[in-house]
Write a protein that holds these residues in place. Structure first.
Motif, PDB file in Angstrom:
ATOM      1  N   PHE A 167      31.220  79.291  84.575  1.00  0.00           N
ATOM      2  CA  PHE A 167      31.182  78.212  84.033  1.00  0.00           C
ATOM      3  C   PHE A 167      29.513  78.222  83.404  1.00  0.00           C
ATOM      4  CE2 PHE A 167      32.856  76.192  87.893  1.00  0.00           C
ATOM      5  CZ  PHE A 167      33.240  75.690  87.692  1.00  0.00           C
ATOM      6  N   ASP A 168      29.520  78.944  82.063  1.00  0.00           N
ATOM      7  CA  ASP A 168      27.967  78.700  81.835  1.00  0.00           C
ATOM      8  C   ASP A 168      26.722  78.151  82.513  1.00  0.00           C
ATOM      9  OD1 ASP A 168      26.149  80.380  79.738  1.00  0.00           O
ATOM     10  OD2 ASP A 168      26.979  80.407  78.331  1.00  0.00           O
ATOM     11  N   THR A 169      25.715  79.000  82.541  1.00  0.00           N
ATOM     12  CA  THR A 169      24.462  77.654  83.328  1.00  0.00           C
ATOM     13  C   THR A 169      23.219  78.129  81.982  1.00  0.00           C
ATOM     14  OG1 THR A 169      23.111  79.596  83.806  1.00  0.00           O
ATOM     15  CG2 THR A 169      25.110  78.857  85.310  1.00  0.00           C
ATOM     16  N   LEU A 170      23.233  79.008  81.005  1.00  0.00           N
ATOM     17  CA  LEU A 170      22.221  78.085  79.670  1.00  0.00           C
ATOM     18  C   LEU A 170      21.214  79.557  80.128  1.00  0.00           C
ATOM     19  CD1 LEU A 170      23.367  75.782  77.766  1.00  0.00           C
ATOM     20  CD2 LEU A 170      24.496  77.917  77.331  1.00  0.00           C
ATOM     21  N   ILE A 171      21.497  80.154  81.041  1.00  0.00           N
ATOM     22  CA  ILE A 171      20.453  80.313  81.729  1.00  0.00           C
ATOM     23  C   ILE A 171      19.984  82.426  81.438  1.00  0.00           C
ATOM     24  CG2 ILE A 171      18.622  81.289  84.324  1.00  0.00           C
ATOM     25  CD1 ILE A 171      19.950  79.105  85.597  1.00  0.00           C
ATOM     26  N   PRO A 172      18.720  82.561  81.003  1.00  0.00           N
ATOM     27  CA  PRO A 172      18.533  83.712  80.164  1.00  0.00           C
ATOM     28  C   PRO A 172      18.815  84.401  81.076  1.00  0.00           C
ATOM     29  CG  PRO A 172      17.074  82.340  80.008  1.00  0.00           C
ATOM     30  CD  PRO A 172      17.768  81.894  80.534  1.00  0.00           C
ATOM     31  N   SER A 173      20.019  85.769  81.638  1.00  0.00           N
ATOM     32  CA  SER A 173      19.795  87.412  82.591  1.00  0.00           C
ATOM     33  C   SER A 173      19.245  87.512  82.842  1.00  0.00           C
ATOM     34  CB  SER A 173      21.150  88.119  81.717  1.00  0.00           C
ATOM     35  OG  SER A 173      20.637  88.450  80.689  1.00  0.00           O
ATOM     36  N   GLY A 174      17.468  87.694  82.516  1.00  0.00           N
ATOM     37  CA  GLY A 174      16.706  88.701  83.333  1.00  0.00           C
ATOM     38  C   GLY A 174      16.028  87.418  83.897  1.00  0.00           C
ATOM     39  N   ALA A 175      16.439  86.417  83.572  1.00  0.00           N
ATOM     40  CA  ALA A 175      15.949  85.257  85.019  1.00  0.00           C
ATOM     41  C   ALA A 175      15.859  85.751  86.724  1.00  0.00           C
ATOM     42  CB  ALA A 175      16.616  84.008  85.186  1.00  0.00           C
ATOM     43  N   THR A 176      14.634  85.662  87.488  1.00  0.00           N
ATOM     44  CA  THR A 176      13.930  85.605  88.955  1.00  0.00           C
ATOM     45  C   THR A 176      15.584  84.554  89.428  1.00  0.00           C
ATOM     46  OG1 THR A 176      12.317  86.672  88.786  1.00  0.00           O
ATOM     47  CG2 THR A 176      13.226  85.771  90.705  1.00  0.00           C
ATOM     48  N   VAL A 177      16.053  84.581  90.350  1.00  0.00           N
ATOM     49  CA  VAL A 177      17.035  83.120  90.657  1.00  0.00           C
ATOM     50  C   VAL A 177      17.497  83.979  92.527  1.00  0.00           C
ATOM     51  CG1 VAL A 177      18.732  83.278  88.464  1.00  0.00           C
ATOM     52  CG2 VAL A 177      19.287  84.779  90.357  1.00  0.00           C
ATOM     53  N   ALA A 178      17.744  82.403  93.131  1.00  0.00           N
ATOM     54  CA  ALA A 178      18.059  82.204  94.425  1.00  0.00           C
ATOM     55  C   ALA A 178      19.238  80.806  94.685  1.00  0.00           C
ATOM     56  CB  ALA A 178      16.458  82.045  95.082  1.00  0.00           C
TER      57      ALA A 178
END
Length: 300
Positions: free
Chosen positions: A33-44
């Motif tokens: 599923f494409d989240t449309l969140i840029p790959s450089g994001a901080t995530v958890a």
């Protein structure tokens, strides 16, 4: 090629960087599923994998994982970029650590902020990491000031500092039982802190450069660290002994793993393209020259 970014504790969901420079969410069956969140994001991810948080610069968003849906955007209260995010074990709180030198605790359901830890400062006071203990009774954080702060999220107070790193603290993680804390430092060391009254610390050395990340295995008896020297190292938590070193190639498909005793295993390409320099001289020898005595298939 794709880059893994985060995964849920139960392995049900994996997040990685896709070719279109956005993060891709993949379930256990392989559906993407494409989240449309840029790959450089901080995530958890939250502990159960029901919630997911992302931060782009100073903007924090909380998402529902299954089905994937944006729940809310949080107020922009940090004055510099957000570098780390962590959910409390009960999923009621979200902690964000920022380059502005503070940690903000958020209500993960309403989006309101409950308190701010630390003092607003210049980027030189940047925070790189934040983590909740397994019981949720403490939240620890660290950054450029080289100390690890121990805080009580209940009354929003910092109660103790763990000092020892001579470089920035870039990552911290609790053991599954919550009795140990591991830290990755830009002084090139990994440290394991006991969280009982003794406050003992084990200093693990072996990385040749900055250490970026640390993680315990589910049993808590092993620790893996990753560094800018291009290696991941596996440690025995009880003894502090380095058990193995893993090096991956730039294609992220080929690899070499070695032990302090000289045993090794590798992909076929690595076996044919890696050279060994014995400690007692400067001569280079092809890795295949040591297959008879030191090759140990299945070591990884």
């Amino acid at each position: 090629a794709t880059l893994p970014v985060a995964a849920t504790a139960d392995g049900q969901w994996l997040l990685f960087g896709g070719k279109n420079k956005t993060l891709i969410l993949q379930d256990k069956s392989g559906r993407e599923f494409d989240t449309l969140i840029p790959s450089g994001a901080t995530v958890a991810f939250s502990k159960t994998g029901n919630l997911f948080a992302s931060a782009i610069e100073k903007n924090i968003t909380i998402w529902q994982v299954n089905p994937w849906k944006k729940l809310m955007s949080l107020p922009e209260l940090h004055t510099f970029f957000v570098e780390s995010l962590a959910f409390s074990p009960d999923e009621n709180l979200l902690a964000s650590a920022s380059d502005d030198g503070t940690v903000i605790l958020w209500d993960a359901h309403s989006g309101g902020h409950t308190c701010r830890l630390g003092k607003l400062g210049e980027p030189s006071h940047a925070l790189w990491t934040v983590a909740f203990s397994p019981d949720g009774r403490r939240v620890d954080w660290g950054g450029n000031d080289r100390a690890i702060k121990i805080s009580d999220p209940g009354n929003c107070s910092t109660i103790e500092e763990l000092a020892g790193h001579s470089g920035s603290v870039h990552d911290i993680t609790f053991s599954p039982k919550g009795n140990l804390l591991a830290s990755a430092g830009w002084d090139g060391t990994v440290r394991i802190w006991t969280l009982d009254s003794t406050r003992k610390v084990s200093v693990l050395t072996g990385h040749d450069w900055l250490v970026n990340s640390v993680a315990f295995n589910p049993s808590g008896n092993l620790l893996v660290s990753g560094g800018w020297d291009g290696s991941a190292r596996l440690w025995d938590v009880t003894t502090g002994k380095e058990l193995a070193t893993l090096v991956t190639f730039r294609d992220r498909k080929n690899w070499l793993v070695t032990t302090p005793e000289g045993l090794f295993d590798s992909s076929a390409y690595a076996g044919n393209n890696v050279y060994w320099r014995p400690a007692q001289n400067n001569e280079l020898h092809p890795l295949e020259a040591y297959y008879t005595d030191f090759f140990h298939p299945g070591l990884l």
